[in-house]
Design a protein around this motif. Sequence first.
Motif, PDB file in Angstrom:
ATOM      1  N   UNK A 104      13.825  37.946  12.442  1.00 46.84           N
ATOM      2  CA  UNK A 104      13.895  36.727  13.246  1.00 46.84           C
ATOM      3  C   UNK A 104      12.529  36.281  13.755  1.00 46.84           C
ATOM      4  N   UNK A 105      11.656  37.236  14.101  1.00 44.91           N
ATOM      5  CA  UNK A 105      10.348  36.863  14.661  1.00 44.91           C
ATOM      6  C   UNK A 105       9.416  36.282  13.607  1.00 44.91           C
ATOM      7  N   UNK A 106       9.808  36.367  12.328  1.00 49.58           N
ATOM      8  CA  UNK A 106       8.973  35.842  11.249  1.00 49.58           C
ATOM      9  C   UNK A 106       9.595  34.613  10.590  1.00 49.58           C
ATOM     10  N   UNK A 107      10.511  33.969  11.269  1.00 49.44           N
ATOM     11  CA  UNK A 107      11.093  32.710  10.792  1.00 49.44           C
ATOM     12  C   UNK A 107      11.368  31.796  11.977  1.00 49.44           C
ATOM     13  N   UNK A 108      11.487  30.515  11.670  1.00 51.84           N
ATOM     14  CA  UNK A 108      11.688  29.513  12.706  1.00 51.84           C
ATOM     15  C   UNK A 108      13.085  29.620  13.299  1.00 51.84           C
ATOM     16  N   UNK A 109      13.150  29.510  14.622  1.00 49.77           N
ATOM     17  CA  UNK A 109      14.446  29.595  15.291  1.00 49.77           C
ATOM     18  C   UNK A 109      15.373  28.469  14.869  1.00 49.77           C
ATOM     19  N   UNK A 110      14.795  27.352  14.425  1.00 43.88           N
ATOM     20  CA  UNK A 110      15.591  26.228  13.972  1.00 43.88           C
ATOM     21  C   UNK A 110      15.782  26.199  12.458  1.00 43.88           C
ATOM     22  N   UNK A 111      15.423  27.291  11.768  1.00 38.42           N
ATOM     23  CA  UNK A 111      15.608  27.431  10.316  1.00 38.42           C
ATOM     24  C   UNK A 111      14.801  26.425   9.498  1.00 38.42           C
ATOM     25  N   UNK A 112      13.667  25.976  10.045  1.00 45.48           N
ATOM     26  CA  UNK A 112      12.834  25.003   9.323  1.00 45.48           C
ATOM     27  C   UNK A 112      11.813  25.672   8.414  1.00 45.48           C
ATOM     28  N   UNK A 113      11.357  26.868   8.767  1.00 50.68           N
ATOM     29  CA  UNK A 113      10.408  27.583   7.915  1.00 50.68           C
ATOM     30  C   UNK A 113      10.719  29.066   7.942  1.00 50.68           C
ATOM     31  N   UNK A 114      10.257  29.772   6.893  1.00 47.04           N
ATOM     32  CA  UNK A 114      10.547  31.191   6.746  1.00 47.04           C
ATOM     33  C   UNK A 114       9.289  31.917   6.268  1.00 47.04           C
ATOM     34  N   UNK A 115       8.909  32.979   6.968  1.00 44.86           N
ATOM     35  CA  UNK A 115       7.770  33.767   6.533  1.00 44.86           C
ATOM     36  C   UNK A 115       8.107  34.540   5.271  1.00 44.86           C
ATOM     37  N   UNK A 116       7.150  34.624   4.361  1.00 48.47           N
ATOM     38  CA  UNK A 116       7.361  35.357   3.110  1.00 48.47           C
ATOM     39  C   UNK A 116       6.488  36.599   3.011  1.00 48.47           C
ATOM     40  N   UNK A 117       5.324  36.553   3.633  1.00 48.05           N
ATOM     41  CA  UNK A 117       4.452  37.723   3.709  1.00 48.05           C
ATOM     42  C   UNK A 117       3.776  37.697   5.072  1.00 48.05           C
ATOM     43  N   UNK A 118       3.260  38.835   5.481  1.00 45.74           N
ATOM     44  CA  UNK A 118       2.469  38.872   6.706  1.00 45.74           C
ATOM     45  C   UNK A 118       1.118  39.491   6.404  1.00 45.74           C
ATOM     46  N   UNK A 119       0.171  39.177   7.272  1.00 45.08           N
ATOM     47  CA  UNK A 119      -1.170  39.728   7.163  1.00 45.08           C
ATOM     48  C   UNK A 119      -1.686  39.961   8.577  1.00 45.08           C
ATOM     49  N   UNK A 120      -2.435  41.037   8.767  1.00 43.53           N
ATOM     50  CA  UNK A 120      -2.968  41.358  10.083  1.00 43.53           C
ATOM     51  C   UNK A 120      -4.374  40.785  10.214  1.00 43.53           C
ATOM     52  N   UNK A 121      -4.692  40.301  11.406  1.00 45.61           N
ATOM     53  CA  UNK A 121      -6.051  39.836  11.712  1.00 45.61           C
ATOM     54  C   UNK A 121      -6.792  41.035  12.275  1.00 45.61           C
ATOM     55  N   UNK A 122      -7.657  41.605  11.456  1.00 49.47           N
ATOM     56  CA  UNK A 122      -8.244  42.904  11.785  1.00 49.47           C
ATOM     57  C   UNK A 122      -9.756  42.806  11.968  1.00 49.47           C
ATOM     58  N   UNK A 123     -10.371  43.948  12.176  1.00 51.50           N
ATOM     59  CA  UNK A 123     -11.822  44.015  12.310  1.00 51.50           C
ATOM     60  C   UNK A 123     -12.379  44.814  11.141  1.00 51.50           C
TER      61      UNK A 123
END
Length: 333
Positions: A104-123
């Motif tokens: 749920x945290x990787x998609x829109x609460x209103x079902x408008x968009x859906x995450x397909x991959x994630x990437x970390x912002x690292x150092x």
Amino acid sequence: MNRALLAALLASAALPAIAEEVNIYSHRQPELIQPLLDAFTAETGITTNVAFVDKGMAERLVAEGDRSPADLVLTVDIARLTQLVEAGVTQPVQSDVLEANIPAELRDAGDQWFGLTSRARIIYAHKERVKDGEVTTYEDLADPKWKGRICSRSGTNDYNVALLSAVIAHHGAEAAKTWAEGVKANLARKPDGGDRDQVKAIWAGECDIAIGNTYYMGAMLKDAEQKAWADSVRITFPVFEGKGTHLNVSGVAMTKAAPNKDAALKLMEWLSGDAAQKIYAETNNEYPVKPGVAQSELVASWGSFTPDSLALTDVAGHRAEALKIMEEINFDG
């Protein structure tokens, strides 16, 4: 049977079936998504047509209106996904498959968009000039001990705006501005280039640490020239104090016009499934969003981390404020 009716039935049976297709506007580089689309077509028989749209995707869809040929948009960064929704060029998609595959945290609460991959912002930290564990939080980046030692791409780049948006969500706008000013004061040079350019600068001795996305490490290791840059650094997963590591996503949304809605939904669901998530992991060095799909061996070698629990919609909600801060402090100046 009536001869005329029989003739009509035979004629209709002889006509070829209309092939299904999906038209895609993509902000992602063609070489990153083509292996996925080829696999989808091989499995389903549905053709995919891709137009690479580097800039102005929302504006293009607004101008095309109901005449737009695009069924889906593929893009990176929560800000770009939110921009499409706010422009009114997407539509909600109800799918049990997408809900089951994507947290749920990787998609829109209103079902408008859906995450397909994630990437970390690292150092990215130099292996010799920076001790292991010397920088552990995003807040550390504003510490004066790093003065003249940090490289960064533009402060108004979507990835950095998203990171600052997360700082605002955690600490408030005033503290976030102070943090951004501190990071700017620690820069070794004027922001320039992309994430890989920052790693090159570390390798060249211009700075010691840089902010970047994880998957660029995989891309550099596969490049004969850039491998030396990658070998000079280690990946560190910083966290927000008391929280986790900042994540962003690549994602998909169905356009409001979508002339091939059924086929488009099939592609969306397929991209969230095991086969596509494995291709994302192995080919693009990204983190799968579907629970249970393994990371690639290379990505897993970089180490584990705890993702920030902050919902991406909360991050997106502070984008305008974050961009304003970057411009007010003239981060790139």
